[in-house]
Design a protein around this motif. Structure first.
Motif, PDB file in Angstrom:
ATOM      1  N   CYS A 134       0.760  -1.227   0.018  1.00 33.54           N
ATOM      2  CA  CYS A 134       0.002   0.015   0.133  1.00 33.54           C
ATOM      3  C   CYS A 134       0.840   1.091  -0.106  1.00 33.54           C
ATOM      4  CB  CYS A 134      -0.942   0.170   1.101  1.00 33.54           C
ATOM      5  SG  CYS A 134      -2.045  -1.432   1.635  1.00 33.54           S
ATOM      6  N   ILE A 180      -8.474  -0.545  -3.896  1.00 30.52           N
ATOM      7  CA  ILE A 180      -7.781   0.303  -3.168  1.00 30.52           C
ATOM      8  C   ILE A 180      -8.817   1.368  -2.408  1.00 30.52           C
ATOM      9  CG2 ILE A 180      -5.847   2.205  -3.227  1.00 30.52           C
ATOM     10  CD1 ILE A 180      -6.081  -0.006  -5.823  1.00 30.52           C
ATOM     11  N   ILE A 241      -5.596  -2.189   1.372  1.00 29.32           N
ATOM     12  CA  ILE A 241      -5.805  -3.179   0.195  1.00 29.32           C
ATOM     13  C   ILE A 241      -6.046  -4.523   1.075  1.00 29.32           C
ATOM     14  CG2 ILE A 241      -4.903  -3.896  -1.763  1.00 29.32           C
ATOM     15  CD1 ILE A 241      -3.299  -1.509  -2.261  1.00 29.32           C
TER      16      ILE A 241
END
Length: 253
Positions: A134, A180, A241
């Motif tokens: 991430c 996301i 995520i």
């Protein structure tokens, strides 16, 4: 497999894999060589899981944002570099410098390189990707556009802490199934599918490898989509995520 970089109570920094609630030190990122005993995760502080030699960010890499803004999808990655000192990890504070104006969060999927590659095909590039993490690619919007003759991409994205990475690098993911998300406090402020990328990870890596040699540990933030918004001191900002985890920071000023 989840890779992490940690700090112990005696300030030792180690890289290794996380399994069954324990951290297992390895000789280096991606290495199979163990170096020492496992450590319970509750005794450790998570750091950014990689210290990239090159921290690269992409612009205009999602169909939805390109369509909304009238941008032409690029044939080659449009990219910038973030300073190594912009790097920070989970549960840290990110200071907004005085006088820089609005700062936007940008939740992104990070691509971590596992093998040296130069001038590689997409098939070879796919094999060179260690895994995914991430990224929150903070941007000082007014700094970016302050000079009409020269958009200041590097400056606007390189303030200390403006490159949030973590909590892990996951090696066993289907990137096309990822979503996301960004939370500011308790509110979801950004959510988009990785599958909407204009250039998928293997193509990004292949194209960039035509411009420069990519080395293990290099990090590519694959761009963001719709929903990036300003943050202010006091905001708690989390990029999530599924399969990788959550990386959160608190904004200060």
């Amino acid at each position: 497999m989840k890779w992490a970089r940690i700090k112990t109570k005696d300030e030792t920094i180690l890289t290794g894999v996380v399994n069954a609630g324990a951290f297992h030190p390895r000789a280096a990122l991606g290495s199979d060589e163990p170096v020492g005993d496992s450590i319970a995760m509750e005794h450790l502080t998570l750091l950014a899981p990689v210290v990239p030699g090159k921290f690269i960010g992409l612009w205009n890499n999602f169909h939805a944002s390109a369509e909304k803004n009238g941008w032409t999808p690029p044939e080659h990655p449009l990219y910038f570099f973030k300073a190594d000192t912009s790097l920070t990890g989970p549960d840290t504070e990110v200071a907004i410098p005085q006088g820089i104006g609005r700062v936007l969060f940008e939740g992104e999927l990070g691509i971590v390189i596992g093998e040296t590659c130069a001038n590689v095909s997409e098939e070879e590039a796919a094999k060179a990707i260690l895994g995914y993490t991430c990224v929150n690619d903070f941007t000082a919007l007014q700094v970016l556009t302050a000079d009409n003759a020269f958009p200041q991409w590097t400056r606007s994205k390189s303030y200390d802490g403006f490159g949030v990475v973590g909590p892990f690098i996951e090696t066993e993911l289907d990137w096309e199934k990822l979503e996301i998300k960004v939370m500011v406090g308790a509110r979801e402020r950004q959510s988009y599918p990785a599958s909407d990328m204009i250039m998928p990870p293997a193509k990004i890596v292949s194209k960039l490898s035509q411009d420069m040699t990519l080395r293990p540990g290099d990090l590519i933030a694959s761009g963001t989509s719709l929903g990036a918004r300003p943050v202010k001191p006091g905001d708690h900002v989390t990029v999530s995520i599924a399969g990788i985890g959550d990386v959160a920071v608190t904004m200060t000023g």
